[in-house]
Write a protein that holds these residues in place. Structure first.
Motif, PDB file in Angstrom:
ATOM      1  N   GLU A   1      -6.626  -7.103  -1.646  1.00  0.00           N
ATOM      2  CA  GLU A   1      -5.936  -5.875  -2.047  1.00  0.00           C
ATOM      3  C   GLU A   1      -5.150  -6.106  -3.335  1.00  0.00           C
ATOM      4  O   GLU A   1      -4.325  -7.017  -3.429  1.00  0.00           O
TER       5      GLU A   1
ATOM      6  N   ASN B   1      -2.836  -8.359   2.412  1.00  0.00           N
ATOM      7  CA  ASN B   1      -3.847  -7.292   2.408  1.00  0.00           C
ATOM      8  C   ASN B   1      -3.462  -6.153   3.347  1.00  0.00           C
ATOM      9  O   ASN B   1      -3.522  -4.971   2.973  1.00  0.00           O
TER      10      ASN B   1
ATOM     11  N   ARG C   1      -0.094  -4.442   2.062  1.00  0.00           N
ATOM     12  CA  ARG C   1      -0.249  -3.580   0.883  1.00  0.00           C
ATOM     13  C   ARG C   1      -0.868  -2.245   1.270  1.00  0.00           C
ATOM     14  O   ARG C   1      -0.447  -1.188   0.783  1.00  0.00           O
ATOM     15  N   LEU C   2      -1.844  -2.270   2.154  1.00  0.00           N
ATOM     16  CA  LEU C   2      -2.439  -1.028   2.630  1.00  0.00           C
ATOM     17  C   LEU C   2      -1.410  -0.156   3.344  1.00  0.00           C
ATOM     18  O   LEU C   2      -1.400   1.068   3.201  1.00  0.00           O
TER      19      LEU C   2
ATOM     20  N   LYS D   1       0.802   2.147   1.085  1.00  0.00           N
ATOM     21  CA  LYS D   1       0.211   3.247   0.307  1.00  0.00           C
ATOM     22  C   LYS D   1       0.918   4.561   0.649  1.00  0.00           C
ATOM     23  O   LYS D   1       1.351   4.779   1.779  1.00  0.00           O
TER      24      LYS D   1
END
Length: 250
Positions: free
Chosen positions: A89, A226, A229-230, A233
Motif C-alpha cells: 500500500e 498495508n 493504510r487501507l 482511507k
C-alpha cells in the motif's frame, strides 16, 4: 495497557519533506502527515516508535544497513529492491509540478524543454518512476554542468527555492503539495511560481523495510502497514491532511 508497557520498538528513519514528513523543532512538535499516519497505525498494534531525522541518502543507507527498520516514504525504484522491501500500500500518489521564477514563461513540454536549464535536485533522489527521460537526463555526465545537487540536513528544498530566486538555478520539480507548502512558508509567492504540468507520471511513494531484520518480523510490519493504510482511507485521512492545511486532488 499491559501490552503498551511491553511495546516493541519500531525504528523509523525519515527525511524532511514538509508537510508530509517534518523534523520537529522548538516551535512545533509536528512530524507531518505521513508520520502521523504511521504513528496511528503502529501504536494501535502496540508498537513504540523511535525516530531518526536524517537526510534521505543517509536514511536509505541506515535502512539498508539495518540501523533502521523502515523509512516511511520512498518512490519505487528497481535499483533499490536489493536493499529494501516495499510495502504494497502506497502512502499517497502525488501530482508533481515545477517551481520557477515568477517572470519565467517556461513550461515543461517533454525532455527537450529542459535542455539548457539549470536544474536543482538532491543526493540520492530518483525521478525514474515519474519520468525515465528526466532521470536519464540528470544522470547523463554530459549534462552535469546543468544539474546542481543540493545536500543538507533539513532545508534542501528551502535552499533550492532561494537559489531559484537568486538566479543560481532555474527550476525544480517535486510533489505539488511540498512546493505549495514551502512557497507559503518562505513567503516567496511574489518571486516564484508553481507551473504545471509536472513530469509524465504521478509520484507514488511507499514505505520501505530493511532486509536486515528477520523475514517474519518484516512481513508482520508490512502487513500492519498495508491493513492500517487501507483503514485510514476516507475521513480519517482527510482529518490528518486538514491538520497540515493540505488537500489531495483526486
Amino acid at each position: 495497557m499491559a501490552n503498551m508497557s511491553h511495546a516493541t520498538t519500531l525504528t523509523v528513519c525519515y527525511d524532511q519533506w514538509a508537510p508530509m514528513t517534518i523534523f520537529p523543532s522548538a516551535e512545533s512538535s509536528a512530524r507531518g502527515v505521513v508520520i502521523d499516519m504511521l504513528d496511528q497505525i503502529y501504536t494501535a498494534e502496540g508498537y513504540k516508535l523511535k525516530y531518526y531525522e536524517v537526510p534521505l541518502a543517509r536514511g536509505l543507507d541506515m535502512v539498508a544497513e539495518g540501523l533502521c527498520d523502515m523509512l516511511p516514504e520512498y518512490l519505487f525504484s528497481k535499483n533499490s529492491e536489493k536493499d529494501f522491501v516495499y510495502a504494497t500500500e502506497a502512502t499517497f500518489a502525488y501530482a508533481s509540478a515545477f517551481v520557477v521564477r515568477r517572470d519565467d514563461p517556461w513550461r515543461y513540454n517533454g525532455i527537450q524543454s529542459i535542455k539548457g536549464k539549470r536544474i536543482a535536485t538532491g543526493p540520492g533522489w530518483d525521478y525514474s518512476s515519474m519520468s525515465i527521460d528526466y532521470q536519464n537526463y540528470i544522470d547523463d555526465p554530459k549534462n552535469s554542468s546543468f544539474v546542481e545537487v543540493i545536500a543538507g540536513y533539513d532545508d534542501v528544498v528551502d535552499r533550492v527555492f532561494h537559489m531559484i530566486r537568486e538566479n543560481r538555478v532555474d527550476l525544480y520539480v517535486d510533489n505539488e503539495l511540498v512546493l505549495q507548502h514551502v512557497l507559503n512558508q518562505l513567503n516567496l509567492n511574489d518571486d516564484l511560481k508553481i507551473v504545471r504540468p509536472g513530469l509524465e507520471h504521478k509520484l507514488v511513494e511507499f514505505p520501505i523495510f530493511s532486509k536486515k531484520m528477520p523475514t517474519a518480523k518484516r512481513q508482520e510490519l508490512i502487513r500492519i502497514w498495508n491493513e492500517g493504510r487501507l483503514s485510514l482511507k476516507g475521513n480519517k485521512e482527510k482529518m490528518i491532511l486538514n491538520k497540515y492545511n493540505v488537500t489531495l486532488e483526486e
